[in-house]
Design an enzyme around this catalytic site. Structure first.
Site, mmCIF file in Angstrom:
data_model
loop_
_atom_site.group_PDB
_atom_site.id
_atom_site.type_symbol
_atom_site.label_atom_id
_atom_site.label_comp_id
_atom_site.label_asym_id
_atom_site.label_seq_id
_atom_site.Cartn_x
_atom_site.Cartn_y
_atom_site.Cartn_z
ATOM 1 N N HIS A 1 -11.778 68.295 88.376
ATOM 2 C CA HIS A 1 -10.579 68.717 89.070
ATOM 3 C C HIS A 1 -9.737 67.741 89.600
ATOM 4 C CE1 HIS A 1 -13.784 67.452 91.880
ATOM 5 N NE2 HIS A 1 -12.877 67.140 92.818
ATOM 6 N N ASP A 2 -10.149 66.358 89.890
ATOM 7 C CA ASP A 2 -9.560 65.490 90.372
ATOM 8 C C ASP A 2 -8.986 64.461 89.189
ATOM 9 O OD1 ASP A 2 -9.064 65.944 92.909
ATOM 10 O OD2 ASP A 2 -10.947 64.797 93.834
ATOM 11 N N LYS B 1 -5.808 62.410 89.535
ATOM 12 C CA LYS B 1 -5.965 61.097 90.603
ATOM 13 C C LYS B 1 -5.795 59.513 89.828
ATOM 14 C CE LYS B 1 -7.752 62.874 94.585
ATOM 15 N NZ LYS B 1 -8.992 62.899 95.717
ATOM 16 N N HIS C 1 -1.539 65.385 92.383
ATOM 17 C CA HIS C 1 -2.542 65.091 91.330
ATOM 18 C C HIS C 1 -3.129 66.220 90.586
ATOM 19 C CE1 HIS C 1 -5.264 66.170 94.682
ATOM 20 N NE2 HIS C 1 -6.241 66.601 93.767
ATOM 21 N N HIS D 1 -6.618 73.971 91.848
ATOM 22 C CA HIS D 1 -7.781 73.646 92.623
ATOM 23 C C HIS D 1 -7.657 73.257 94.223
ATOM 24 C CE1 HIS D 1 -7.011 69.371 91.914
ATOM 25 N NE2 HIS D 1 -7.793 69.148 93.208
ATOM 26 N N ASP E 1 -16.313 72.759 96.488
ATOM 27 C CA ASP E 1 -15.757 71.492 97.195
ATOM 28 C C ASP E 1 -16.084 71.462 98.628
ATOM 29 O OD1 ASP E 1 -14.460 69.053 96.619
ATOM 30 O OD2 ASP E 1 -12.614 70.017 97.488
#
Length: 371
Positions: free
Chosen positions: A206-207, A210, A235, A259, A288
């Site tokens: 999901h990240d 970044k 991101h 997300h 999350d």
């Protein structure tokens, strides 16, 4: 050499048929007793008289059909018996019916065609078996290739996740926890098979976007400025663009893109609402939040699962899909504790592996593990 079984209770006719067929190059087996002929196996064609004692031609062919199903069946019959014998032809018992007295050319032609028919069926079955074997081999090859692609892609992604974790030490192992939390919640609402894998992959990655965010923003110790938030909120799109080009991760990429969306439409980057958000992203949103509340942060200790459950209950219908919130609340707390313990075990195992590395554990990993 093709083997022909010839049956006739008249030994003179039997001898004549044998000479004719041997002249044509066939291996001929003869029987004047149909009961003995019924025990024969391993022939391509059977040529039998119709009127015989004990077993007539139709009865004999019925027996041979059970024991030699591939053999092609021919029958000789006198004109007076033609009507009865023709019924056998109509029922599919025989390939061709020949009259007595026979025509030499018709006899040899019929036997030749019967042999060719037998060979054709044999060839067709052999080719079918070979094609099936090749197809099975191709399936195995494709499965192995797919397995290798999955393994290599997973290895690559795991490396990317580790790279992100080393940049952002606050989220060490966070991605791994939320991926398993998301999979468990997906199971609770009935997702299965590949759909579960998609949810787990999307949550794990999901990240990933970044990586495209500047360190000065990603690692900033204090609050971000409005301008910095504009970049940080890109991101999900960065991650989607990284993954969308990989067919294996195309569906998971949508979870990455969405997300940060919210059930009430107040999320980003697209401001989607309710079921316009893919179910994987809606599931992730709950997982999350649970992990964020229950995990330690530099500025606070992780709080109990009861606090997370109350937050999910409170925000159902605003931040979270209410049906998914209900599903989350149905799952016993022990399930989430089991998953967290599973990830902690993996973390310890990885730290132990790094201890034996010539360079030692990477600095963020050492800090996260209390070293």
């Amino acid at each position: 050499m093709d083997r022909i079984l010839v049956v006739d209770d008249d030994v003179l006719i039997l001898a004549a048929l044998s000479r004719i067929l041997e002249t044509e190059g066939y291996d001929v087996v003869t029987h004047s007793d149909p009961a003995l002929a019924a025990r024969e196996v391993g022939f391509s064609v059977v040529l039998t008289d119709f009127m015989m004692p004990y077993l007539n031609g139709i009865e004999l062919l019925g027996v041979l059909r059970e024991t030699n199903p591939k053999a092609v069946r021919l029958m000789l019959t006198a004109a007076a018996d033609f009507r009865v014998a023709s019924e056998a032809v109509n029922r599919g018992e025989v390939f061709r019916l020949l009259g007595k007295p026979w025509s030499l050319s018709e006899l040899t032609s019929s036997v030749r065609q019967a042999v060719e028919h037998y060979r054709l069926v044999e060839t067709n079955e052999r080719l079918s078996r070979e094609v099936a074997a090749k197809n099975a081999e191709l399936v195995a090859i494709n499965q192995d290739l797919e397995r290798r692609v999955v393994e290599r892609t997973t290895g690559l992604l795991d490396g990317l996740i580790s790279a992100l974790d080393y940049r952002d030490t606050e989220t060490q192992w966070h991605s791994r926890r939320v991926s398993l939390y998301s999979r468990r919640l997906a199971e609770e609402v009935g997702l299965a098979g590949a759909a579960l894998d998609v949810v787990e992959q999307g949550a794990l990655l999901h990240d990933i976007g970044k990586i495209g965010v500047r360190d000065s923003i990603l690692l900033k110790p204090g609050p971000l400025t409005p301008e910095e938030w504009v970049e940080m909120r890109k991101h999900p799109e960065f991650g989607y663009r990284m993954m969308a080009k990989m067919p294996y991760l195309h569906e998971a990429a949508l979870i990455v893109l969405q997300h940060q969306e919210r059930w009430d439409g107040k999320g980003y980057p697209q401001g989607l609402a309710s079921e316009d958000i893919c179910i994987g992203a809606r599931i992730f949103s709950i997982a999350d939040t649970v992990d964020a509340i229950t995990s330690d942060r530099p500025y606070r200790k992780g709080r109990p699962m009861s606090v997370a459950r109350e937050e999910i209950r409170r925000c159902a219908g605003t931040q979270f899909d209410p049906n998914l919130a209900d599903a989350f609340l149905r799952i016993p707390e022990t399930e989430w504790q089991r998953i967290r313990h599973q990830v902690e075990t993996l973390e310890k195992e990885e730290h132990e592996r790094w201890r034996s590395h010539p360079l030692g554990p990477p600095e963020p990993l050492a800090r996260a593990s209390g070293a």
